[in-house]
Design a protein around this motif. Structure first.
Motif, PDB file in Angstrom:
ATOM      1  N   GLU A  80     -54.338  58.634 -38.343  1.00  2.15           N
ATOM      2  CA  GLU A  80     -53.079  58.995 -39.015  1.00  2.15           C
ATOM      3  C   GLU A  80     -52.059  59.515 -38.007  1.00  2.15           C
ATOM      4  O   GLU A  80     -50.873  59.193 -38.081  1.00  2.15           O
ATOM      5  CB  GLU A  80     -53.337  60.046 -40.087  1.00  2.15           C
ATOM      6  CG  GLU A  80     -54.115  59.545 -41.286  1.00  2.15           C
ATOM      7  CD  GLU A  80     -54.620  60.666 -42.176  1.00  2.15           C
ATOM      8  OE1 GLU A  80     -55.268  60.355 -43.189  1.00  2.15           O
ATOM      9  OE2 GLU A  80     -54.378  61.851 -41.859  1.00  2.15           O
ATOM     10  N   PHE A  81     -52.541  60.324 -37.063  1.00  3.57           N
ATOM     11  CA  PHE A  81     -51.639  60.883 -36.050  1.00  3.57           C
ATOM     12  C   PHE A  81     -50.997  59.772 -35.235  1.00  3.57           C
ATOM     13  O   PHE A  81     -49.783  59.790 -34.981  1.00  3.57           O
ATOM     14  CB  PHE A  81     -52.402  61.834 -35.125  1.00  3.57           C
ATOM     15  CG  PHE A  81     -51.536  62.477 -34.079  1.00  3.57           C
ATOM     16  CD1 PHE A  81     -50.854  63.654 -34.348  1.00  3.57           C
ATOM     17  CD2 PHE A  81     -51.376  61.892 -32.831  1.00  3.57           C
ATOM     18  CE1 PHE A  81     -50.042  64.242 -33.396  1.00  3.57           C
ATOM     19  CE2 PHE A  81     -50.568  62.464 -31.868  1.00  3.57           C
ATOM     20  CZ  PHE A  81     -49.896  63.640 -32.149  1.00  3.57           C
ATOM     21  N   GLN A  82     -51.781  58.790 -34.802  1.00 13.71           N
ATOM     22  CA  GLN A  82     -51.237  57.711 -33.981  1.00 13.71           C
ATOM     23  C   GLN A  82     -50.222  56.874 -34.758  1.00 13.71           C
ATOM     24  O   GLN A  82     -49.220  56.427 -34.191  1.00 13.71           O
ATOM     25  CB  GLN A  82     -52.372  56.823 -33.446  1.00 13.71           C
ATOM     26  CG  GLN A  82     -53.300  57.527 -32.474  1.00 13.71           C
ATOM     27  CD  GLN A  82     -52.585  58.044 -31.238  1.00 13.71           C
ATOM     28  OE1 GLN A  82     -51.681  57.386 -30.723  1.00 13.71           O
ATOM     29  NE2 GLN A  82     -52.983  59.202 -30.752  1.00 13.71           N
ATOM     30  N   ILE A  83     -50.469  56.668 -36.033  1.00  9.06           N
ATOM     31  CA  ILE A  83     -49.515  55.935 -36.867  1.00  9.06           C
ATOM     32  C   ILE A  83     -48.204  56.709 -36.969  1.00  9.06           C
ATOM     33  O   ILE A  83     -47.116  56.152 -36.777  1.00  9.06           O
ATOM     34  CB  ILE A  83     -50.108  55.666 -38.262  1.00  9.06           C
ATOM     35  CG1 ILE A  83     -51.199  54.588 -38.175  1.00  9.06           C
ATOM     36  CG2 ILE A  83     -49.016  55.243 -39.250  1.00  9.06           C
ATOM     37  CD1 ILE A  83     -51.963  54.384 -39.463  1.00  9.06           C
ATOM     38  N   LEU A  84     -48.280  58.009 -37.238  1.00 12.21           N
ATOM     39  CA  LEU A  84     -47.063  58.815 -37.341  1.00 12.21           C
ATOM     40  C   LEU A  84     -46.321  58.880 -36.016  1.00 12.21           C
ATOM     41  O   LEU A  84     -45.089  58.831 -35.987  1.00 12.21           O
ATOM     42  CB  LEU A  84     -47.407  60.233 -37.806  1.00 12.21           C
ATOM     43  CG  LEU A  84     -47.452  60.507 -39.304  1.00 12.21           C
ATOM     44  CD1 LEU A  84     -47.631  61.997 -39.544  1.00 12.21           C
ATOM     45  CD2 LEU A  84     -46.211  59.994 -40.026  1.00 12.21           C
ATOM     46  N   LEU A  85     -47.050  58.993 -34.912  1.00 13.80           N
ATOM     47  CA  LEU A  85     -46.405  59.063 -33.603  1.00 13.80           C
ATOM     48  C   LEU A  85     -45.604  57.797 -33.330  1.00 13.80           C
ATOM     49  O   LEU A  85     -44.447  57.857 -32.885  1.00 13.80           O
ATOM     50  CB  LEU A  85     -47.460  59.273 -32.513  1.00 13.80           C
ATOM     51  CG  LEU A  85     -46.941  59.326 -31.074  1.00 13.80           C
ATOM     52  CD1 LEU A  85     -45.955  60.473 -30.885  1.00 13.80           C
ATOM     53  CD2 LEU A  85     -48.110  59.450 -30.105  1.00 13.80           C
ATOM     54  N   ALA A  86     -46.201  56.649 -33.603  1.00 16.52           N
ATOM     55  CA  ALA A  86     -45.508  55.382 -33.371  1.00 16.52           C
ATOM     56  C   ALA A  86     -44.268  55.264 -34.255  1.00 16.52           C
ATOM     57  O   ALA A  86     -43.191  54.856 -33.797  1.00 16.52           O
ATOM     58  CB  ALA A  86     -46.454  54.212 -33.628  1.00 16.52           C
ATOM     59  N   MET A  87     -44.385  55.631 -35.522  1.00 25.27           N
ATOM     60  CA  MET A  87     -43.269  55.464 -36.456  1.00 25.27           C
ATOM     61  C   MET A  87     -42.173  56.489 -36.193  1.00 25.27           C
ATOM     62  O   MET A  87     -40.980  56.183 -36.315  1.00 25.27           O
ATOM     63  CB  MET A  87     -43.775  55.555 -37.893  1.00 25.27           C
ATOM     64  CG  MET A  87     -44.793  54.477 -38.240  1.00 25.27           C
ATOM     65  SD  MET A  87     -45.355  54.525 -39.962  1.00 25.27           S
ATOM     66  CE  MET A  87     -44.007  53.651 -40.763  1.00 25.27           C
ATOM     67  N   HIS A 141     -51.355  67.479 -30.111  1.00 22.89           N
ATOM     68  CA  HIS A 141     -51.901  66.709 -31.235  1.00 22.89           C
ATOM     69  C   HIS A 141     -51.647  67.444 -32.546  1.00 22.89           C
ATOM     70  O   HIS A 141     -52.539  67.647 -33.381  1.00 22.89           O
ATOM     71  CB  HIS A 141     -53.400  66.453 -31.055  1.00 22.89           C
ATOM     72  CG  HIS A 141     -53.866  65.177 -31.700  1.00 22.89           C
ATOM     73  ND1 HIS A 141     -54.276  65.125 -33.014  1.00 22.89           N
ATOM     74  CD2 HIS A 141     -53.954  63.919 -31.217  1.00 22.89           C
ATOM     75  CE1 HIS A 141     -54.620  63.893 -33.309  1.00 22.89           C
ATOM     76  NE2 HIS A 141     -54.433  63.131 -32.244  1.00 22.89           N
ATOM     77  N   GLU A 142     -50.389  67.839 -32.729  1.00 23.13           N
ATOM     78  CA  GLU A 142     -49.987  68.582 -33.922  1.00 23.13           C
ATOM     79  C   GLU A 142     -48.847  67.864 -34.629  1.00 23.13           C
ATOM     80  O   GLU A 142     -48.003  67.233 -33.992  1.00 23.13           O
ATOM     81  CB  GLU A 142     -49.526  69.992 -33.550  1.00 23.13           C
ATOM     82  CG  GLU A 142     -50.622  70.886 -32.995  1.00 23.13           C
ATOM     83  CD  GLU A 142     -50.105  72.244 -32.571  1.00 23.13           C
ATOM     84  OE1 GLU A 142     -50.940  73.111 -32.275  1.00 23.13           O
ATOM     85  OE2 GLU A 142     -48.862  72.434 -32.509  1.00 23.13           O
ATOM     86  N   VAL A 143     -48.824  67.990 -35.950  1.00 20.37           N
ATOM     87  CA  VAL A 143     -47.747  67.443 -36.776  1.00 20.37           C
ATOM     88  C   VAL A 143     -47.225  68.565 -37.667  1.00 20.37           C
ATOM     89  O   VAL A 143     -48.007  69.330 -38.250  1.00 20.37           O
ATOM     90  CB  VAL A 143     -48.228  66.267 -37.652  1.00 20.37           C
ATOM     91  CG1 VAL A 143     -47.106  65.786 -38.571  1.00 20.37           C
ATOM     92  CG2 VAL A 143     -48.734  65.122 -36.790  1.00 20.37           C
ATOM     93  N   ARG A 144     -45.907  68.654 -37.769  1.00 18.38           N
ATOM     94  CA  ARG A 144     -45.279  69.579 -38.720  1.00 18.38           C
ATOM     95  C   ARG A 144     -44.304  68.794 -39.585  1.00 18.38           C
ATOM     96  O   ARG A 144     -43.610  67.900 -39.090  1.00 18.38           O
ATOM     97  CB  ARG A 144     -44.561  70.724 -37.998  1.00 18.38           C
ATOM     98  CG  ARG A 144     -45.529  71.697 -37.348  1.00 18.38           C
ATOM     99  CD  ARG A 144     -44.838  72.903 -36.734  1.00 18.38           C
ATOM    100  NE  ARG A 144     -45.825  73.858 -36.254  1.00 18.38           N
ATOM    101  CZ  ARG A 144     -46.354  74.827 -36.980  1.00 18.38           C
ATOM    102  NH1 ARG A 144     -45.955  74.993 -38.231  1.00 18.38           N
ATOM    103  NH2 ARG A 144     -47.260  75.645 -36.478  1.00 18.38           N
ATOM    104  N   CYS A 145     -44.264  69.147 -40.840  1.00 15.31           N
ATOM    105  CA  CYS A 145     -43.345  68.538 -41.791  1.00 15.31           C
ATOM    106  C   CYS A 145     -42.506  69.655 -42.390  1.00 15.31           C
ATOM    107  O   CYS A 145     -43.054  70.558 -43.041  1.00 15.31           O
ATOM    108  CB  CYS A 145     -44.108  67.786 -42.878  1.00 15.31           C
ATOM    109  SG  CYS A 145     -43.048  67.000 -44.102  1.00 15.31           S
ATOM    110  N   ALA A 146     -41.204  69.618 -42.137  1.00 19.55           N
ATOM    111  CA  ALA A 146     -40.307  70.691 -42.568  1.00 19.55           C
ATOM    112  C   ALA A 146     -40.819  72.051 -42.098  1.00 19.55           C
ATOM    113  O   ALA A 146     -40.717  73.050 -42.803  1.00 19.55           O
ATOM    114  CB  ALA A 146     -40.143  70.669 -44.085  1.00 19.55           C
ATOM    115  N   GLY A 147     -41.410  72.061 -40.914  1.00 20.16           N
ATOM    116  CA  GLY A 147     -41.887  73.292 -40.311  1.00 20.16           C
ATOM    117  C   GLY A 147     -43.304  73.677 -40.657  1.00 20.16           C
ATOM    118  O   GLY A 147     -43.884  74.557 -40.015  1.00 20.16           O
TER     119      GLY A 147
END
Length: 220
Positions: free
Chosen positions: A148-155, A133-139
């Motif tokens: 928000e996480f579920q939206i980003l995962l789907a997209m 359940h982690e998000v990285r943007c440019a590291g």
């Protein structure tokens, strides 16, 4: 047939999978086979998916992921209230489905949540890890709410696909039950603050006027 495609996707990830085509057969297969997870359609003959989920929750704690064309809010809320661990609506991304299956298995403590060496979904400079359940943007790490996480995962699973607000709203079910289609705009605005250099001039999370939003930049 979609059930066969899902079975093949599960086999490719190292799972075993059995397909049945009515609710009574599903309950019988669960009693005989003791699966780690049930992917359940609602529109089943003999006993519908709601009935199957009700029995499973009465008799067992096997995780249930509902995958169905029934996208009405009442259906989604009923499915979650009956005890479904997740609810996806068709059309769906096979990659997202596999990611959600891994997440449900991990959360339930069942085996099979780490079948792939690298479950991370990458697109547009983002790395979305459904297991941690982690998000990285440019590291760099990005703090996201569950919705928000579920939206980003789907997209991220389908870069360049245009999602309507209603489709993105479905991604938040179970995490943000009070949400509305208008609230999706708020989630997008907050995500832009977190992943865009200039949120007023986004280059990743784009608006498609009159339709919805897309994640631009392609798969990493």
């Amino acid at each position: 047939m979609q059930a066969e495609l899902i079975r093949r996707s599960l086999l490719a990830e190292g799972h075993t999978a059995t397909v049945v085509h009515d609710g009574a057969a599903a309950l019988d297969a669960v009693r005989r086979g003791r699966p780690d997870l049930v992917v359940l359609d609602l529109m089943l003959p003999v006993i519908d998916g709601f009935g199957v989920c009700r029995v499973l929750r009465r008799d067992d704690d096997i995780p249930v992921l509902m995958l169905t064309a029934r996208a009405a809010e009442d259906d989604i809320l009923l499915g979650l209230e009956l005890g479904a661990d997740d609810y996806m609506t068709k059309p769906y991304s096979p990659r997202e489905l596999m990611a959600r299956i891994r997440t449900v298995l991990r959360r339930s403590g069942r085996p099979g949540g780490d079948r792939r060496d690298d479950p991370v979904v990458r697109a547009a400079g983002l790395a979305v890890d459904p297991e941690r359940h982690e998000v990285r943007c440019a590291g760099a790490p990005v703090e996201c709410t569950p919705a928000e996480f579920q939206i980003l995962l789907a997209m991220a699973a389908e870069p360049e696909r245009v999602f309507t607000r209603r489709q993105l709203l479905q991604c938040t079910r179970g995490f943000d039950r009070a949400s509305t289609e208008r609230a999706v705009d708020v989630h997008i605005m907050n995500l832009r603050r977190k992943i865009e250099t200039d949120p007023r001039r986004p280059v990743r999370l784009l608006t498609v006027f009159g339709v919805g939003y897309k994640l631009s930049g392609g798969a990493a």
